[in-house]
Each structure stands twice: as structure tokens, then as C-alpha cells.
Design an enzyme around this catalytic site. Sequence first.
Site, short mmCIF file in Angstrom:
data_model
loop_
_atom_site.label_atom_id
_atom_site.label_comp_id
_atom_site.label_asym_id
_atom_site.label_seq_id
_atom_site.Cartn_x
_atom_site.Cartn_y
_atom_site.Cartn_z
CD GLU A 1 -1.75 -2.37 1.68
OE1 GLU A 1 -2.68 -3.13 1.99
OE2 GLU A 1 -0.55 -2.68 1.81
CD1 TRP B 1 -0.08 -4.71 24.75
CD2 TRP B 1 -0.64 -6.52 23.57
NE1 TRP B 1 -1.41 -4.60 24.44
CE2 TRP B 1 -1.79 -5.70 23.71
CE3 TRP B 1 -0.76 -7.72 22.87
CZ2 TRP B 1 -3.02 -6.04 23.18
CZ3 TRP B 1 -2.00 -8.05 22.35
CH2 TRP B 1 -3.11 -7.23 22.50
#
Length: 532
Positions: A320, A435
Site C-alpha cells: 500500500e 504484550w
Amino acid sequence: MPGDMQDWDLRVSGLIDHAAREHGNREIVTRWADGAVTRTNWAGIRRDALKLVQALRRIDIYPGERVATLAMNHGRHLAAWYGITGAGCVLHTVNPRLFDDQLAWIVNHAEDRLLFYDAAFRPIVERLLPLCPKLEHAICFDSIEWGMDFDAWIACEDGEAHWTTGCERSPCMLCYTSGTTGQPKGVVYTHRSQVLHTLAMIAPSALDLAPRSVVLPIVPMFHANNWGLPWACAASGAKMVWSQTNDPDALCTLMREEGVTHVAGVPTVWFSMFEHLERTGGELPPIRQVLSGGASVPASVVERLMRAGVRVVQAWGMTETSPIATVTYEPADWDGMTFEQQVAVKSSQGRPLYGAEVRVTALDDPNRELPHDGDTSGALQVRGPWTVQRYFRAEDDAVDSAQWFGTGDVATIAPDGTLHLTDRTKDLIKSGGEWISSVELENAAVGHPDVLEAAAIGIPHPKWDERPLLAVVRKPGVTLAAADLQNYLAGKVARWWLPDAIEFVEELPHTGSGKLDKKALRRLYADYSLPA
């Protein structure tokens, strides 16, 4: 008041015109799968591209229509890039490593009428043709198939043609994402976006391309605009070297024989290269620069290349973003840094090129921007004149009202703008509410001298939600034990990041572009159980 400068549309055909006019004798070399080597030059590529323009018009392929290629790296494919776009058509590079149903969906969604392909992919083409009713023609690049081949097909043309002219915002190329979630999405590049991306790439602070450069793109031509190298090498007049095999021994020989200065490839290329050199006692060819991307490059790889005198340019981007948005160019205080500090710079994802902007936002709120402090991680967003606005045939834009595109990456940004990827949002391991970066865990493991490659995924855990499992490929001939690797990692990552299980495997799954395929790995270990 009106401006007084000449108003030229920026189109990629201008790049090949420049290459042929100013650097016409600069070689384009192809090493084929059978070891044969063919040579042409930028003038020859332009001549064949103009013949292709005539041949496309002969079969009524018009500007704006999509023309597909299912092929690897070679000079004929390069001529097709310029011929298709020069005819005003849209070059659609197709990944032959996708499944048949994905390939058929992509070709039908693009409405390709013509397909150029390598003979090695004839079985794929035979399966595709009945599934793609609008695909009228299939022409082989490297042998006579079904009565015609590329050289014969353009041979009856004289090349006395002109490029199709038009607006620089017209489409020139179509690349589909890998489709890790749902169907692949098409990204349409414009002539303008590609020329702007090219001008940024060739700068000394980025790829530093010049007429004396000799560039070997190992990244395949169907992947992410081939990192923009076919356009950038034409703009700079660089020699291009293509190889149809990624065998390390053949690549090393080709680099030496052709005087390669710049090499572009994903990290797995360097894992294989170093393993080959260690096994054979060979030395790295005298290359000057390595461009690596597609996945985070471990510091151990960066250090080894730098100690060999190679300039390492790690780039971040995606289909992209055309694809390059950031690169690890040397900061102003580079010469005053220690070697370890320089390795740290080159092990990041670098800083934005002019034409790209990045920011991080809260994982649960894409509108809340986070500080650029080097510590606060968030969802990475990007925008700029070569970043996607809307996917092909989508009803809605892929960006917000301020043009920010959500990349799916998790990152930190330092005060000086340096980007450091910590993971993909879908690959983060959430353990006890915290995380764990699978990328950083993998990079730490690859730093062990007996580890060839590693991949970390989250496995469901009855107490902590998820815990890391580390799948490891050992280097040939070593007997590394899980406990030894655990002890090594204990000095590299936080204690609670240490994997609950280490599995040694013969190989890891990869996507068609050479990235670790975490989706396939999660399927492989779907029934894996960790102790409570």
C-alpha cells in the site's frame, strides 16, 4: 500569477526514455534457471517495450485495461513492465505462489484480458484459463507455448511507435495484497505516484543509486512493485542483474561475475547466504550495499553485514506504500557514533523519506495519537503521495479524513523520528494483560550462533491467556538444546517473555514474498497444549 515552468506529466515511460537516451548501453543481465545468461541493455529494453506497445494495439488491448504477468525475474519481464505501462495499460503482477482459487479470484477481479507467463508456470495457467472467462490470451516469455512466445510475438513489430500519453494520475500498475484476512485487495499505483517514489528512492540517503551501480533484486518482480527497483534503476542508469534462482552458491557467483554493488532481498535470503558461506568456507562477494525489508532484520544480520564493509539499508513499507516509506539513512551524528550505536540505527526501520509521514495511535483508538518518545508503542499509520487511498473497486476509502492509513503494524517512534516495529497487531502475544513482541523474541533467538531462523506465536494458556511458543530451525550439524537457547534468551529479553515451549523444526512456513507465515504456523500448532 501563473507559473512559467514547463508542464510535463510524470509518467513511467519517461524513465525508460531517459535510461535509453542517457545510459542506453548499460547492461540488463539475466541468469536463467538452466544457468544460461542473456544480455541486453536499456536501449534494447525500450525497443522491445515499444514493440510490445504495437503488439498490444494489434490485438485491441486498450489504455486502462489490465495486463497480467505471472513470471519471475528476467529482462523480458522488465520489457513487459515498460511496454504495458507505456501502452497506457495497467501492469498487473500476479504472485504464482498463491493458491489456485486466490489466483482465479485476482485475475477475474482485475478483469485481465492478456497474461504473460513463464514456462515453469504453464500448469498454473492451464488450470486458470477455464476459471477466467475474460482471459483471452496467454503468451509465454521463455518458450513456445500454444503456438506463440514473447520474442516471436513482438518480432513482427518495428518498434516505430509512441507511448500513450495522458494524465500523470492515470493508473499504471496493480498489485494485490497477500490476502491474510479475506480476499486479496488490489492497490492501484499511478504514474505520478511511481515517479515520485522513484525520485525519493534513488537519493544518496536512501538507495544511493547511480550509473555505476549494479543492482541485483532478489525480491521477486511480483512482490510489492518489486520494491520500485525497475523504475529506480532506469532513472539512475544503473545496470540490472536478474536471477531466476535464489540458490546462494549461484547468487554469489553471479554477484562476483557481474560486479554487483547493490542487493535487495528479504532477511531469509541473508540467513541462507550466511549458512552457505559458513558451510563452504566462502566469503561474502564484494557488494557495497544491501537493501532489506519485508520483515524486521535481526541485529545479528546487520552487524555481520556491516563488519564486512556493507552499507545496510533496512526499509519499511508495504504494498500500500509503493512500497518504501522509511529507510535507515545515516543521521547527522553518524560519524561520532560507536559501532554498536550504528548497528542499533541500522536495526531499526529508519526514518521517513520525503513523501511519507508516520505516526502511532492507541491500539483501541485510531484517532488518539501517541507521543514520539521511543517507548510508547501503538498502531502505526502512514500517509503520503504514494500511499493508497482506496483499494481497487472498493466502495469506501481505506484512509481516514486526514488521509492516515492504518498499516496493521505496531511500532514506536523515537523523538528523532526513528521507527521501530515491534509486531503486527495480529501477531502480538498477550500474556497476563501485557504484550509480548513476537518479532523482538524472534530476533533475539536468531542472534544465537546455532540458530538459522525462528518464529514465535501465542499459544492459549489456562492462566495467562497466551504464552509464547518458539519454533526454531537449527543450523546444519549443530545439536542446540532447548535449555541452552532458553538460557541464552534469558540475557536478551524480559524474563516473562521467555517462551514456555521451544520446538525444533526442519523448516518454517513462508509466504510467497519470503516472510514468515504466522497464519500457517498457528494452524500447525492449533492443538498444541501448554502446561498450566
